[in-house]
Design a protein around this motif. Structure first.
Motif, short mmCIF file in Angstrom:
data_model
loop_
_atom_site.label_atom_id
_atom_site.label_comp_id
_atom_site.label_asym_id
_atom_site.label_seq_id
_atom_site.Cartn_x
_atom_site.Cartn_y
_atom_site.Cartn_z
N ASP A 49 1.22 -1.34 -0.08
CA ASP A 49 0.10 0.03 0.11
C ASP A 49 1.02 0.84 -0.02
O ASP A 49 0.71 1.91 1.20
CB ASP A 49 -0.64 -0.20 1.33
CG ASP A 49 -1.93 -1.13 0.85
OD1 ASP A 49 -2.41 -1.46 -0.10
OD2 ASP A 49 -2.42 -1.64 2.00
N ILE A 50 1.55 1.29 -1.11
CA ILE A 50 2.65 2.22 -1.28
C ILE A 50 2.41 3.36 -2.86
O ILE A 50 1.00 2.73 -2.96
CB ILE A 50 3.94 2.08 -1.00
CG1 ILE A 50 4.32 0.46 -2.09
CG2 ILE A 50 4.19 1.22 0.37
CD1 ILE A 50 5.53 0.61 -2.03
N LEU A 51 2.64 4.20 -3.14
CA LEU A 51 3.61 4.66 -4.11
C LEU A 51 4.60 4.48 -4.21
O LEU A 51 5.96 4.66 -3.84
CB LEU A 51 3.16 6.25 -3.97
CG LEU A 51 1.28 6.53 -3.87
CD1 LEU A 51 0.87 8.52 -3.02
CD2 LEU A 51 0.04 6.06 -4.92
N PRO A 52 5.22 5.25 -6.41
CA PRO A 52 6.09 4.80 -6.92
C PRO A 52 7.10 6.01 -6.32
O PRO A 52 6.13 7.26 -5.44
CB PRO A 52 6.04 5.76 -8.12
CG PRO A 52 4.58 5.02 -8.36
CD PRO A 52 3.89 4.99 -6.87
N LEU A 53 8.30 5.86 -5.84
CA LEU A 53 9.39 6.84 -5.01
C LEU A 53 8.86 8.44 -6.10
O LEU A 53 9.48 9.15 -5.31
CB LEU A 53 10.29 6.66 -4.93
CG LEU A 53 10.62 5.51 -3.80
CD1 LEU A 53 11.64 4.93 -3.65
CD2 LEU A 53 10.56 5.91 -2.27
N TYR A 104 -5.98 5.35 7.36
CA TYR A 104 -6.76 4.83 6.86
C TYR A 104 -7.01 2.88 7.57
O TYR A 104 -8.34 2.93 7.34
CB TYR A 104 -6.42 4.64 5.30
CG TYR A 104 -7.13 3.93 4.46
CD1 TYR A 104 -8.50 4.19 3.59
CD2 TYR A 104 -6.36 2.35 4.05
CE1 TYR A 104 -9.31 2.82 2.47
CE2 TYR A 104 -7.52 1.59 3.50
CZ TYR A 104 -8.48 2.03 2.35
OH TYR A 104 -9.30 1.67 2.02
N TYR A 105 -6.31 2.73 7.94
CA TYR A 105 -5.97 1.51 8.29
C TYR A 105 -6.94 0.88 9.39
O TYR A 105 -8.05 0.41 10.15
CB TYR A 105 -4.75 0.58 8.83
CG TYR A 105 -3.72 0.40 7.02
CD1 TYR A 105 -4.46 0.59 6.07
CD2 TYR A 105 -2.54 0.15 7.62
CE1 TYR A 105 -3.44 -0.56 5.20
CE2 TYR A 105 -1.54 -0.34 7.05
CZ TYR A 105 -2.72 -1.00 5.09
OH TYR A 105 -1.62 -1.13 4.10
N GLY A 117 -10.27 -0.62 10.14
CA GLY A 117 -10.40 -1.96 11.19
C GLY A 117 -9.00 -3.04 10.90
O GLY A 117 -9.53 -4.29 10.86
N TYR A 118 -8.89 -2.70 10.10
CA TYR A 118 -7.20 -3.37 9.81
C TYR A 118 -6.18 -3.55 10.75
O TYR A 118 -6.36 -2.60 11.05
CB TYR A 118 -6.66 -2.76 8.37
CG TYR A 118 -7.60 -3.09 6.81
CD1 TYR A 118 -9.27 -4.00 6.51
CD2 TYR A 118 -7.69 -2.35 5.59
CE1 TYR A 118 -9.88 -3.67 5.92
CE2 TYR A 118 -8.24 -2.43 4.47
CZ TYR A 118 -9.64 -2.94 4.36
OH TYR A 118 -10.19 -3.40 3.05
N ASP A 119 -5.87 -4.17 10.59
CA ASP A 119 -4.14 -4.79 10.82
C ASP A 119 -3.46 -3.52 10.89
O ASP A 119 -3.56 -2.80 9.85
CB ASP A 119 -3.78 -6.00 12.04
CG ASP A 119 -3.70 -6.46 10.64
OD1 ASP A 119 -3.00 -6.13 9.70
OD2 ASP A 119 -3.43 -7.89 10.68
N GLN A 120 -2.07 -3.53 10.82
CA GLN A 120 -1.30 -2.63 10.93
C GLN A 120 -0.69 -3.09 9.55
O GLN A 120 0.59 -2.68 8.76
CB GLN A 120 0.27 -2.56 11.90
CG GLN A 120 1.00 -3.67 12.48
CD GLN A 120 1.62 -3.83 13.73
OE1 GLN A 120 1.69 -2.67 13.64
NE2 GLN A 120 2.01 -4.63 13.69
N ASN A 121 -0.92 -4.56 9.12
CA ASN A 121 -0.30 -5.16 7.59
C ASN A 121 -1.49 -4.89 6.62
O ASN A 121 -1.33 -5.23 6.10
CB ASN A 121 -0.18 -6.85 8.29
CG ASN A 121 1.23 -6.41 8.83
OD1 ASN A 121 2.12 -5.48 8.98
ND2 ASN A 121 1.14 -7.53 9.49
N GLY A 122 -2.56 -4.29 7.36
CA GLY A 122 -3.19 -3.66 6.00
C GLY A 122 -4.07 -4.87 5.93
O GLY A 122 -4.65 -5.35 5.04
#
Length: 621
Positions: free
Chosen positions: A567-571, A596-597, A601-606
């Motif tokens: 869950d990232i964006l290009p650098l 957002y997580y 209700g998501y955990d720290q790993n999404g």
């Protein structure tokens, strides 16, 4: 004699190409209530059948084609269907929507969907009518373009859903064609190609589709049509200029992709805008049916009648490649359509390749602005010739092999849509967390941030809340399934939104997002559902179904090994400011995703937690 068929259609065909077996699955009432239809029901059917870890191009992958619940009932902008499978480009679930005629033919043949599993040893096509499905040899069609194949298979009674050479040659972003519309993203064409499935052909017309509550449905459809007719986005901008009406405002906002997203603005952009196309190319309508918005157009290009490219195509095969020639872009679009290539991923991959060649990472005679060479490279990709075979893997695979990952404009393996989030932070978050990859159709925050000015584009405030709301609503729309462009009119034309001053709306949305979201009237969608199906749902229940669909898709991706690290964006977007931006902003994605997580209700790993899965009844059916 044509019979009347009421309701959503609960009979699903299942075809196994390995064994030739054809069976029928009856959708349960609870499945229909929890997952609605189209994308939602398709995900649930795959969830029950597609075991994790199966190869996307292997026989165990399943292709689901799901007509919309409203399809055939005559409501505005309801001629759409959905397709789903595990993506060979991303390795996770891919979903795609299409407005072509195949969906209506399948629906009026009496079917609520078709699931295709297994693979054939030789090329085949599947013929569908009111009696079921049969498998036929397609050796005579293999190798033909999409247009050539349609000439053989389509007539007044039959509509096909088919692949071109790109799908046959397993290009990871090959698309699927119906009429003049496409299932574009994620490489569903390669899934068909791996199954040696050239086409599905539906013989429609056996049934006339009717809503369960005709008066209620007619009332909701009339209301929706009136909203569309008076909304500026749908009745003026999209109707007159198509989606290319986005070119000029995006260029002004500095979010138009230029030279592989190395800039966001170019003085030549007006040359490829919807306004210029309309003025120069004598455009006329060429739309999905039935449509009230009429955003699709065709025009005269050098004596040839060609489809006017959509905004995404214009930007990704145009400005993104430093090309501002309308004729060239229209011809690239036509070529991609004939060969069966997704234009967004094609443009994103070529953008990476041009920059990689300039920087000496690959040995390729292709540079930005060299439009005369692009068509040849597109053909090489589709036919797997030379370096084109590697380009057919997409920019993630290329950058992992040759370098240049910082400027490979992809997330989760999917090439990014044509909005630069350095000028639209909410859209950046939507890209990063979108289930299928960086898709503008998961949550379209750029409209609130850049077109209407209701959310400040360069702040993080309220962005997670609105991304989540639009993810939910979009899943509802894709389950009905109607056109997402109706969102402009169906949410902005009700009285509260229409007559509240923009200043007050903006302050409310920016500072009290939960209240602002609670006041959004999307009831036209719920009323269409209620009238069409007879299954009564409140607005809250309807939106919760959209939430359930989105979280199920996320959960399926987690089962395939997806994690929050993706869950990232290009650098380029988080480290390099745009040259056109005096404030030198980059996207603060690390500040947006954790919030957002938490809200999701998501955990720290999404990953969705057990509580949210239980609350949404994900495993209940």
């Amino acid at each position: 004699m044509t019979q009347e068929f009421t309701g959503p259609g609960n009979r699903i065909l299942e075809v196994d190409l390995s064994t030739g077996k054809v069976s029928i699955y009856q959708v349960k009432d609870k499945e229909r209530r929890l997952y609605l239809g189209a994308k939602g029901l398709g995900l649930k059917l795959l969830f029950d059948r597609l075991k994790p870890g199966r190869a996307p191009l292997g026989p165990d992958n399943i292709l689901a084609i799901m007509p919309g619940v409203l399809l055939g009932m005559g409501g505005p902008c309801t001629g759409r269907f959905h397709a789903l499978a595990k993506s060979p480009l991303t390795g996770i679930i891919s979903t795609s929507s299409c407005g072509g005629p195949f969906g209506l033919a399948l629906r009026t043949a009496g079917w609520g969907g078709i699931l295709v599993s297994g693979s054939s040893e030789k090329p085949v096509y599947i013929l569908i009518d009111e009696h079921g499905a049969s498998i036929h040899a397609a050796d005579h069609l293999w190798g033909k373009s999409t247009v050539e194949t349609q000439d053989v298979l389509d007539d007044e009674k039959q509509s096909s859903l088919l692949i071109g050479p790109a799908g046959e040659n397993l290009v990871r972003y090959a698309n699927v064609r119906s009429g003049k519309r496409f299932l574009g993203r994620g490489g569903l064409g390669a899934v068909m190609g791996a199954k040696k499935l050239k086409a599905l052909v539906a013989c429609g017309g056996a049934y006339r589709i009717a809503p369960v509550s005709k008066k209620e449905y007619k009332r909701a459809a009339k209301r929706g049509s009136s909203y569309i007719a008076r909304n500026e986005m749908s009745a003026v901008r999209l109707r007159n200029y198509g989606t290319n009406s986005n070119v000029n405002p995006n260029n002004r906002a500095g979010i138009l992709p230029v030279k592989n997203f190395s800039d966001g603005r170019d003085d030549r952009a007006y040359q490829i805008s919807g306004e210029m196309v309309k003025d120069v190319h004598t455009t006329r309508f060429e739309t999905c049916k039935p449509c009230k918005i009429l955003c699709g157009h065709k025009g005269n290009y050098g004596g040839k009648t060609l489809a006017v490219p959509e905004y995404e195509t214009t930007a990704m095969l145009g400005s993104n490649l430093d090309i501002f020639d309308r004729q060239a872009i229209a011809e690239f679009n036509e070529l991609c359509g004939e060969l069966g290539l997704d234009t967004i991923s094609t443009g994103g991959t070529l953008g990476w390749a041009m920059e990689a060649a300039e920087k000496g990472l690959i040995d390729m005679d292709l540079r930005f602005g060299e439009q005369e060479k692009v068509a040849e490279v597109i053909a090489d990709i589709a036919y797997g010739r030379g370096f084109g075979k590697e380009l057919g893997l997409g920019c993630r695979a290329l950058s992992e092999k040759y370098g240049g990952q910082d400027f490979a404009m992809q997330v989760k393996g999917l090439e990014m849509a044509a909005y630069d989030p350095r000028g639209s932070f909410g859209q950046g978050l939507a890209y990063a967390v979108a289930n299928r990859g960086p898709c503008h159709l998961s949550a379209y925050l750029v409209a609130l941030e850049n077109y209407f000015g209701l959310l400040k584009p360069d702040t993080i405030r309220a962005k997670p809340e609105f991304v989540i709301f639009f993810e939910r609503l979009t899943c509802c729309i894709n389950a009905l399934q109607t056109c997402q462009f109706t969102m402009y009119s169906y949410t902005l034309e009700p009285l509260l939104s229409k007559y509240t001053p923009d200043l007050i709306l903006g302050l409310l949305m920016q500072n009290i997002p939960k209240l602002a979201i609670a006041l959004i009237d999307f009831s036209t969608y719920t009323q269409l559902w209620n009238g069409a199906t007879g299954i009564r749902m409140s607005n809250r229940e309807f939106l919760q179904a959209g939430d359930r669909i989105h979280v199920l898709e996320r959960y399926m991706n987690i089962r395939e090994g997806g994690t929050g690290s993706e869950d990232i964006l290009p650098l380029r977007l988080t480290k390099e400011p745009l040259p056109c931006d005096a404030e030198k902003k980059t996207v603060p994605i690390d500040d947006l995703v954790p919030r957002y997580y938490s809200l999701r209700g998501y955990d720290q790993n999404g990953a969705p937690g057990k509580n949210i899965l239980k609350k949404l009844k994900i495993n209940e059916v």
